[in-house]
Each structure stands twice: as C-alpha cells, then as structure tokens.
Design a protein around this motif. Structure first.
Motif, mmCIF file in Angstrom:
data_model
loop_
_atom_site.group_PDB
_atom_site.id
_atom_site.type_symbol
_atom_site.label_atom_id
_atom_site.label_comp_id
_atom_site.label_asym_id
_atom_site.label_seq_id
_atom_site.Cartn_x
_atom_site.Cartn_y
_atom_site.Cartn_z
ATOM 1 N N THR A 107 -0.237 7.069 14.200
ATOM 2 C CA THR A 107 -1.473 8.242 14.003
ATOM 3 C C THR A 107 -1.084 8.994 13.083
ATOM 4 O OG1 THR A 107 -1.656 7.871 16.364
ATOM 5 C CG2 THR A 107 -2.410 10.097 15.251
ATOM 6 N N TYR A 108 0.177 9.281 12.600
ATOM 7 C CA TYR A 108 0.472 10.038 11.573
ATOM 8 C C TYR A 108 0.335 9.424 10.250
ATOM 9 C CZ TYR A 108 2.840 13.179 8.309
ATOM 10 O OH TYR A 108 3.222 13.995 7.372
ATOM 11 N N ALA A 109 0.808 8.201 10.163
ATOM 12 C CA ALA A 109 0.719 7.447 8.981
ATOM 13 C C ALA A 109 -0.608 7.084 8.414
ATOM 14 C CB ALA A 109 1.471 6.391 9.091
ATOM 15 N N SER A 110 -1.521 7.027 9.389
ATOM 16 C CA SER A 110 -3.034 6.761 9.099
ATOM 17 C C SER A 110 -3.379 8.259 8.370
ATOM 18 C CB SER A 110 -3.746 6.537 10.425
ATOM 19 O OG SER A 110 -3.904 7.565 11.098
ATOM 20 N N THR A 111 -2.992 9.445 8.493
ATOM 21 C CA THR A 111 -3.475 10.607 8.028
ATOM 22 C C THR A 111 -3.129 11.003 6.568
ATOM 23 O OG1 THR A 111 -1.682 11.994 8.691
ATOM 24 C CG2 THR A 111 -3.440 11.566 10.376
ATOM 25 N N LEU A 112 -2.210 9.856 6.010
ATOM 26 C CA LEU A 112 -1.527 9.839 4.685
ATOM 27 C C LEU A 112 -2.390 9.240 3.792
ATOM 28 C CD1 LEU A 112 2.118 9.125 5.545
ATOM 29 C CD2 LEU A 112 1.276 11.467 5.312
ATOM 30 N N LEU A 113 -3.333 9.965 3.074
ATOM 31 C CA LEU A 113 -4.282 9.466 2.452
ATOM 32 C C LEU A 113 -4.025 9.384 0.928
ATOM 33 C CD1 LEU A 113 -7.206 11.551 3.995
ATOM 34 C CD2 LEU A 113 -6.441 9.013 4.652
ATOM 35 N N PRO A 114 -4.702 8.570 0.013
ATOM 36 C CA PRO A 114 -5.502 7.692 0.593
ATOM 37 C C PRO A 114 -5.134 6.346 0.995
ATOM 38 C CG PRO A 114 -5.273 7.376 -1.878
ATOM 39 C CD PRO A 114 -4.316 8.236 -1.403
ATOM 40 N N ALA A 115 -3.728 6.019 1.123
ATOM 41 C CA ALA A 115 -3.274 4.747 1.450
ATOM 42 C C ALA A 115 -3.400 4.613 3.064
ATOM 43 C CB ALA A 115 -1.861 4.533 1.099
ATOM 44 N N GLY A 116 -3.081 5.407 3.855
ATOM 45 C CA GLY A 116 -3.270 5.474 5.255
ATOM 46 C C GLY A 116 -4.514 5.042 5.836
ATOM 47 N N ALA A 117 -5.600 5.402 5.037
ATOM 48 C CA ALA A 117 -6.798 5.405 5.991
ATOM 49 C C ALA A 117 -7.371 3.777 5.650
ATOM 50 C CB ALA A 117 -7.941 6.043 4.902
ATOM 51 N N ARG A 118 -6.895 2.893 4.768
ATOM 52 C CA ARG A 118 -7.445 1.596 4.644
ATOM 53 C C ARG A 118 -6.381 0.697 5.032
ATOM 54 N NH1 ARG A 118 -5.738 2.823 -0.766
ATOM 55 N NH2 ARG A 118 -3.813 1.845 -1.284
ATOM 56 N N MET A 119 -5.396 1.150 5.846
ATOM 57 C CA MET A 119 -4.256 0.076 6.285
ATOM 58 C C MET A 119 -4.328 -0.190 7.794
ATOM 59 S SD MET A 119 -1.118 1.759 4.481
ATOM 60 C CE MET A 119 0.063 0.768 5.221
ATOM 61 N N SER A 120 -4.015 -1.369 8.291
ATOM 62 C CA SER A 120 -4.006 -1.843 9.650
ATOM 63 C C SER A 120 -3.060 -1.250 10.297
ATOM 64 C CB SER A 120 -3.933 -3.454 9.747
ATOM 65 O OG SER A 120 -2.617 -3.730 9.491
ATOM 66 N N SER A 121 -3.120 -1.313 11.769
ATOM 67 C CA SER A 121 -2.157 -0.820 12.800
ATOM 68 C C SER A 121 -0.971 -1.272 12.453
ATOM 69 C CB SER A 121 -2.606 -1.177 14.068
ATOM 70 O OG SER A 121 -1.715 -0.871 14.951
ATOM 71 N N THR A 122 -0.790 -2.834 12.112
ATOM 72 C CA THR A 122 0.403 -3.397 11.719
ATOM 73 C C THR A 122 1.134 -2.694 10.685
ATOM 74 O OG1 THR A 122 -0.254 -5.496 12.908
ATOM 75 C CG2 THR A 122 1.718 -5.573 11.402
ATOM 76 N N ALA A 123 0.266 -2.706 9.567
ATOM 77 C CA ALA A 123 0.898 -2.193 8.203
ATOM 78 C C ALA A 123 1.439 -0.777 8.504
ATOM 79 C CB ALA A 123 -0.161 -2.164 7.185
ATOM 80 N N LEU A 124 0.388 0.010 9.049
ATOM 81 C CA LEU A 124 1.056 1.677 9.398
ATOM 82 C C LEU A 124 2.267 1.667 10.180
ATOM 83 C CD1 LEU A 124 -2.652 3.004 10.360
ATOM 84 C CD2 LEU A 124 -1.218 3.576 8.471
ATOM 85 N N ARG A 125 2.550 0.774 11.022
ATOM 86 C CA ARG A 125 3.924 0.745 11.811
ATOM 87 C C ARG A 125 4.960 0.033 11.106
ATOM 88 N NH1 ARG A 125 2.708 0.443 18.406
ATOM 89 N NH2 ARG A 125 0.899 1.949 18.543
ATOM 90 N N ASP A 126 4.827 -0.545 10.004
ATOM 91 C CA ASP A 126 5.662 -1.109 9.123
ATOM 92 C C ASP A 126 7.208 -0.886 9.241
ATOM 93 O OD1 ASP A 126 6.678 -2.843 6.979
ATOM 94 O OD2 ASP A 126 7.041 -1.095 5.995
ATOM 95 N N HIS A 127 7.833 -1.950 10.079
ATOM 96 C CA HIS A 127 9.333 -1.618 10.215
ATOM 97 C C HIS A 127 9.574 -0.385 10.957
ATOM 98 C CE1 HIS A 127 9.577 -4.745 7.082
ATOM 99 N NE2 HIS A 127 10.763 -4.991 7.517
ATOM 100 N N ALA A 128 8.721 0.328 11.518
ATOM 101 C CA ALA A 128 9.163 1.608 12.445
ATOM 102 C C ALA A 128 10.017 1.102 13.575
ATOM 103 C CB ALA A 128 7.969 2.190 12.885
#
Length: 405
Positions: A57-78
């Motif tokens: 949820t937080y990573a998706s707010t990091l713009l502009p990159a986070g807005a266009r990324m999939s759930s898998t990419a946002l969670r990358d290696h977390a």
C-alpha cells in the motif's frame, strides 16, 4: 534471487537446541547453527501477510513509479528481506558483534550472490524509484512492524532488546540497499554521458563535412544531395538526443531500448556505410549485400551498430587498409560482419572487450574513443534477440552480429 533462509523446524517452530545455546552463552560467541527464542521473529512470521499488505500500500503511493506497478513488483523482495530479519533475530549475538554491526562492520552471512536487500535496490533503480523513496520504504516497514508489535505485546526489557535487534537488522538491510542503489545509478549515469558523447560524434562529423562542402559550392550550383545529407544527419542527431533524454528521464533504466518497425535492413546498412565513407575520408569501406533483408528492425539502432563497428575497425585497424562490411541473409538468420586487418586482439582483452570503458584510450593516438562503441553495439544486437561474435587472429579481426530473421 538470494536463497531464502529457513529458520524453522519441521513443525514450523523455531529450532532452539538448549545445550548449544547454553554453551554459546558460556563461551561468549554463537556456535555454528545456534538459534535463540525471538517473539518478534515469530510475530513477523505470523503477521507476514499483513506486513506485506502495508508495504504494498505504501509503495504504491511513491509516485510516479509506484502508480504503474503490479502487486508483485510493489512487494519486490519484501518477504525475503523480512525472512532475513527473522533469521537475524534468531541468531545469537555477542556484544562485540553488536558493536561491529552498529559501526557497519557486520560479518556477511555465507549467501550465494546478492542479498535480498541488494537485489531489491537494483530492481527499484530499474523501476524508476529515487533514493529517497527507497529509504522511505524501509522507514515505513520499520514503523509498520513496530506498531503492529506494540499493539499486541506489553512493554518490558525483553521487548526493548528485541526492538533494538530489529532496528539493527532493518538498518543493515537499508545500508545494503543504499550502497547498491547508489552504485547502480552512478554506473548508468556514466554510461548515459558516454553514450551521449559517443553517439553524437559520428553524425556531427558528417554534418560538419557536408557544411564545408556546401560552403565551397557556388551559390547557383545544385547542392540538393549534399543538403539532403545535412538534413538527414541533423534529424538523426535530434533522434539520438530524444532517445537519450528519454533514457535519462526513465531513471536510467537497464539496457538500450529497441523499437522495431517494418523496413529493409539492407537499406539501413547501405545508408550508414555511405555516411561513414563521408565522415572517414581516406578510409576505404567495401560493402557487400547478398540480398534485400526485409523484416522488423530498429533501423536507427542498427545503423548505430554498423557505425560503431566500422569506426572501431578504422580506429584499431591497419592504416590505409580497407574495411569489409558484409550483410548476408540466410533462411533463419542474418549475419552482419565488419572485418579489418591489423594486430590480433589479445585473448584476455577479448573477454572484456564489450564491457564499457574497456578499450578506449588503450590503443595509442589512433584511439580517441571512450570505449563504448562495442558495448552499445552488443546491447542493440541483444535487443534484437541476437549476439555478436568476435574472431581475431594475427592480421585479421571480424565482428559478426548474428540476428534471427
């Protein structure tokens, strides 16, 4: 991806051999394989799904990159980062090791390749994140875990100790990510600047030579061909600048972009050889094209391949000797070969010759390059699904780009 660390027994609980722990405490250092109880590590394991959801949820707010990324990419290696933290929390630690870790001198675990935190940093560079956004991810992760932990556990000495160990582990992961993030962005910054300087040289030389030709012509003499060449190279310079600025704006992403369109590769090769003949006066370039070569090619990029290979041959080959360019069309592949005579390339140099900044400045006064031409050519050929093959013996060197039809 680094191997995931498993610190659970067959029943899913932490492995806690009491005899080993007791001996470890007595001697003041952990035995190999020793583990310890950690309520916080167990908590992270149990609440992994909730923690990852907050990370996403937080990573998706990091713009502009986070807005266009999939759930898998946002969670990358977390998850891998959290699992490494669990392992750290369950590993006994001496006072000396604690101090060393706080000074950035922690002994690295015996892992294969990069850690999860280091790989995460490299992928965040490719996704267009800034360093501030990378650090913010860790800050949010720290706050998320500690908030959830505080809501379900009373305070006490043991809790304070575990929180301290958790902060150490987070800081270690953050330090690994920051180092790799900075290293990767710096590497691509140099590549970008090198590509800009390298790729502007050829078209600019042709523009200057053609301008001198137009100046020498009488005002009433038709100069349409020379003028057309001037315009064509000016447009090519503009396209190169647009590509490179786009490359820079996309956070220095990995690789060189290739945009395929229907065209005849033979025409592109002919045009580039003509341009090189104009920009390399005194160099004889023999061109042989066996047949038309229609297909889906990035004509501008393939011209770069031809130009870079020819310039490399002119720079490092025997002075006055001709350069051969061959475009051969086969059933399943196309071969683009550039041949020159001269000293053989040493075997140790052949292993690294396509790496950036390797060959420039190493061949005496004829060099004058930055050592990026072969690197750029290889990346463009790879973008077309092909490869470059080098064959060099005494008196003859051939670079061959092998491309699938």
């Amino acid at each position: 991806m680094p191997d995931q660390l498993d610190c659970h027994d067959a029943q899913g609980g932490p492995s806690i051999p009491g005899e080993i722990d007791a001996a470890s405490d007595k001697l003041g250092y952990p035995f190999l394989g020793a583990t310890m109880n950690s309520d916080l590590a167990d908590f992270i394991h149990a609440e992994m799904r909730a923690i990852l959801a907050e990370w996403e949820t937080y990573a998706s707010t990091l713009l502009p990159a986070g807005a266009r990324m999939s759930s898998t990419a946002l969670r990358d290696h977390a998850q891998e980062i959290l699992e490494a933290i669990q392992t750290d929390l369950r590993t006994p630690q001496t006072r000396e090791e604690e101090i060393n870790k706080s000074h950035g001198l922690a002994v690295r675990a015996d892992t294969v390749g990069r850690t999860a935190a280091e790989t995460h940093a490299l992928l965040r560079v490719a996704d267009g994140f800034t360093l501030e956004q990378l650090v913010a991810e860790y800050r949010a992760l720290r706050a998320s875990v500690l908030r959830l932990w505080a809501e379900s556990h009373p305070t006490g000495r043991d809790v304070v100790t575990e929180v301290g160990r958790f902060n150490e582990a987070i800081d270690q992961a953050l330090a690994e990510s920051v180092v790799f993030f900075n290293r990767e962005t710096e590497r691509w910054r140099y590549v970008f600047l090198g590509v800009l300087a390298h790729e502007l040289r050829g078209p600019l030389e042709a523009v200057l030579l053609t301008s001198e030709l137009v100046k020498r012509l009488a005002a009433d003499t038709p100069a349409s061909e020379a003028t057309e060449r001037l315009i064509r190279n000016g447009r090519r310079m503009s396209a190169l600048l647009d590509d490179l600025l786009e490359f820079n704006r996309s956070a220095l992403g990995l690789g060189i972009p290739v945009h395929r369109q229907a065209c005849d590769l033979a025409v592109a090769v002919q045009e580039e050889v003509d341009l090189r003949r104009a920009s390399l006066p005194g160099v004889v370039i023999d061109l042989s094209i066996t047949a038309p070569c229609p297909g889906a090619w990035d004509a501008s990029r393939m011209k770069q391949v031809v130009g870079n290979l020819v310039s490399n041959a002119a720079r490092h080959g025997t002075a006055g000797a001709s350069i051969g360019v061959l475009l051969e069309t086969k059933d399943t592949e196309v071969r683009l070969a550039v041949q020159n005579t001269g000293p053989a390339i040493a075997p140790e140099m052949q292993k690294v010759i396509f790496q950036p900044l390797r060959r420039g400045g190493t061949s005496g006064p004829k060099s004058g390059g930055m050592g990026l031409g072969l690197f750029i050519a290889r990346e463009i050929v790879r973008g077309h699904g092909g490869r470059i093959v080098l064959a060099s013996n005494e008196g003859n060197t051939v670079f061959t780009a092998v491309l699938p039809r």
